[in-house]
Design a protein around this motif. Structure first.
Motif, short mmCIF file in Angstrom:
data_model
loop_
_atom_site.label_atom_id
_atom_site.label_comp_id
_atom_site.label_asym_id
_atom_site.label_seq_id
_atom_site.Cartn_x
_atom_site.Cartn_y
_atom_site.Cartn_z
N MET A 213 -18.75 3.27 7.68
CA MET A 213 -18.29 4.03 8.32
C MET A 213 -18.05 4.86 8.65
N ASN B 162 -10.98 7.71 -2.91
CA ASN B 162 -11.67 6.78 -3.61
C ASN B 162 -12.61 6.54 -4.63
N CYS C 167 -15.29 7.28 -2.99
CA CYS C 167 -16.55 6.31 -2.73
C CYS C 167 -17.61 7.62 -2.43
N ALA D 190 -11.78 1.55 2.31
CA ALA D 190 -12.31 2.30 1.48
C ALA D 190 -11.50 1.92 0.18
N SER E 90 -12.61 9.12 2.31
CA SER E 90 -13.03 7.97 1.00
C SER E 90 -13.88 8.76 0.20
N GLN E 91 -14.57 9.55 0.20
CA GLN E 91 -14.82 10.50 -1.21
C GLN E 91 -13.85 10.78 -2.23
N ASN F 89 -19.36 2.12 -4.09
CA ASN F 89 -17.86 2.28 -5.29
C ASN F 89 -18.95 2.95 -6.61
N TYR G 141 -13.21 8.59 8.48
CA TYR G 141 -12.83 7.50 7.32
C TYR G 141 -13.89 7.97 5.95
#
Length: 334
Positions: free
Chosen positions: A206, A218, A220, A193, A214-215, A138, A210
């Motif tokens: 990951m 979310n 990430c 994520a 996720s970046q 995160n 994915y």
């Protein structure tokens, strides 16, 4: 028209990499693409409607390139795609189950073989490249600055006995940490994520797509690249079938290998991969354009997946050494 994709739930279960060419080394066989009339020289496939077990990951993109561009048809094949589960330790029955050939990580394939599955290797699928697989965290959590800060923390993985744990353990080892210094938690890829963003885990392993998703969705960030250092250019996945299937259907196996080789070569053109990802693997066009790609080998060298088997032995995934050369499909030998 695209053939329908089935779903199978088995119980228990932007950097372009250059193709690593060459046929030197132990246990090699060529998956060379052939001319337009090569299908007839291979022979008529005994099982034209071959059932291919696939996962919704970048590794399998060449299969869908082969489907879309008529490469399978060229070799007399009409494949039926069967979508396997991405989470958990997979133990598909390739003799009596719903797939004839399966795609998976080498880790899962070798664990099946070690568990007395009489499988043979048909070809390589994918080789990891920079930023194609890694640990994400995160971006709002500033306490995680180095890998050592993961000590005692929870790390999400899709399979407690899978590729992610093997690669993450390697990253831990290069930072003088042991697998027991972290807590692995099994979470489906689609939920990883959210688990990171919500604080359920401190990090998650990951693969693409994915990782990029996720970046973008979310917030990430890539915390540690698990395809670098000792695991740079790591052989990630491949294709296998039951030895009995290969013996009974040598023309089918050769046709699949020839089609795979041609599709893997076609995948060197990044646009070919980007074009099939949205339709077949549910990847947005934006993610397809931004994500990093590894390599799609068009020949199979036993020495490459042997790296995986040897690392599995080192990390005690396997109790005894697995000789990949002995698991190469006999029908593929020139």
């Amino acid at each position: 028209m695209r053939r329908p994709v089935e779903t199978l739930r088995e119980s228990g279960s932007l950097s372009r990499r250059t193709l690593l060419a060459g046929m030197a080394g132990m246990g090699a066989f060529a998956l060379g693409a052939c001319s337009d009339n090569a299908g007839s020289s291979i022979g008529t496939p005994e099982v034209p409607e071959i059932r291919l077990g696939v996962l919704k990951v970048t590794d399998t993109a060449p299969l869908f390139v082969a489907e879309r561009e008529g490469i399978f048809a060229k070799y007399g094949l009409k494949p039926r795609f069967v979508t396997m589960e991405l989470t958990g330790d997979q133990r598909p029955d390739l003799e009596n189950g719903q797939a004839d050939v399966t795609f998976d990580s080498w880790v899962t394939i070798f664990l099946n073989i070690a568990d007395n599955a009489d499988w043979v290797v048909l070809g390589e699928a994918y080789q990891a490249g920079p930023r194609t697989t890694g640990l994400v965290t995160n971006s709002a959590v500033t306490s995680l600055k180095t890998v050592n800060n993961l000590r005692g923390k929870r790390i999400g993985v899709n399979n407690l006995k899978g590729l992610g744990v093997l690669l993450t353990n390697s990253v831990l080892a290069t930072n003088n940490m042991k697998p027991t210094d972290v807590i692995y938690e099994e979470i489906p890829f689609d939920d990883l994520a959210g688990a990171v963003a919500g604080g359920r885990v401190s990090a998650a392993w990951m693969v693409e797509p994915y990782l990029t998703r996720s970046q973008l969705d979310n917030g990430c960030v890539l915390f540690a690249d698990t395809a670098s250092g000792p695991t740079a250019d790591f052989p990630q996945s491949g294709y296998a079938c039951a030895r009995s299937f290969a013996r009974k259907n040598p023309n089918t196996v050769r046709a699949f290998q020839a089609a795979l080789a041609e599709a893997q070569q076609r995948a060197l053109d990044r646009s070919s991969v980007e074009n099939v990802l949205p339709e077949y693997i549910s990847v947005s066009r934006n993610v397809a354009q931004l994500m990093s790609l590894g390599a799609f080998p068009s020949s199979t060298l036993a020495i490459r997946p042997q790296r995986v088997a040897d690392l599995m032995l080192e990390q005690q995934f396997l109790k005894t050494r697995l000789n990949v050369t002995e698991r190469m499909a006999a029908t593929s030998t020139p």
